[in-house]
Scaffold this motif. Structure first.
Motif, PDB file in Angstrom:
ATOM      1  N   THR A 142      16.306 -52.293   3.406  1.00  0.00           N
ATOM      2  CA  THR A 142      17.248 -52.209   2.242  1.00  0.00           C
ATOM      3  C   THR A 142      18.312 -51.187   2.605  1.00  0.00           C
ATOM      4  OG1 THR A 142      15.461 -52.424   0.636  1.00  0.00           O
ATOM      5  CG2 THR A 142      17.513 -51.111  -0.074  1.00  0.00           C
ATOM      6  N   VAL A 143      19.445 -51.308   2.542  1.00  0.00           N
ATOM      7  CA  VAL A 143      20.687 -50.549   2.882  1.00  0.00           C
ATOM      8  C   VAL A 143      21.518 -50.275   1.710  1.00  0.00           C
ATOM      9  CG1 VAL A 143      22.040 -52.265   3.774  1.00  0.00           C
ATOM     10  CG2 VAL A 143      22.432 -50.192   4.648  1.00  0.00           C
ATOM     11  N   THR A 144      22.026 -48.998   1.419  1.00  0.00           N
ATOM     12  CA  THR A 144      22.896 -48.678   0.257  1.00  0.00           C
ATOM     13  C   THR A 144      24.414 -48.653   1.043  1.00  0.00           C
ATOM     14  OG1 THR A 144      21.220 -47.467  -0.698  1.00  0.00           O
ATOM     15  CG2 THR A 144      23.549 -46.979  -1.563  1.00  0.00           C
ATOM     16  N   LEU A 145      25.373 -49.462   0.708  1.00  0.00           N
ATOM     17  CA  LEU A 145      26.758 -49.469   1.075  1.00  0.00           C
ATOM     18  C   LEU A 145      27.545 -48.948   0.219  1.00  0.00           C
ATOM     19  CD1 LEU A 145      27.066 -53.285   2.203  1.00  0.00           C
ATOM     20  CD2 LEU A 145      26.397 -51.098   3.875  1.00  0.00           C
ATOM     21  N   SER A 146      28.511 -47.875   0.950  1.00  0.00           N
ATOM     22  CA  SER A 146      29.411 -47.321  -0.326  1.00  0.00           C
ATOM     23  C   SER A 146      30.575 -48.055  -0.117  1.00  0.00           C
ATOM     24  CB  SER A 146      29.599 -45.968   0.457  1.00  0.00           C
ATOM     25  OG  SER A 146      30.985 -45.398  -0.347  1.00  0.00           O
TER      26      SER A 146
END
Length: 91
Positions: free
Chosen positions: A23-27
């Motif tokens: 899981t990755v959070t992209l801005s």
């Protein structure tokens, strides 16, 4: 003994490599209207290996769960950029 060693060696070669779900959070700072998250979500969802995408207008980010054997963070960032919304990994 040679047969056992040969069987173990063969098993090591043909055993599947297990992929990890990441899981990755992209801005995504370029989202300027409530419609933008829909476009970003569609762009990311089209990538093979993406399991789940949550895109929010505030705080302008996309949380993506994906199979790292089928895609990569680089591909996710490329997809948002190709849709007109450059992104980066949120720190």
């Amino acid at each position: 003994m040679k047969k056992l060693f040969a069987a173990l060696a063969l098993a090591a070669v043909v055993a599947p490599v297990w992929a990890a779900t990441q899981t990755v959070t992209l801005s995504v700072p370029g989202m300027t209207c409530p419609t933008c998250p829909i476009i970003v979500k569609k762009a990311i969802s089209r990538i093979e290996g993406v399991d789940k995408v949550d895109v929010t207008f505030e705080p302008r980010e996309a949380v993506v769960t994906f199979d790292d054997a089928k895609t990569s963070v680089h591909e996710l960032i490329k997809a948002t950029g190709d849709a007109g919304f450059p992104s980066s990994v949120k720190q």
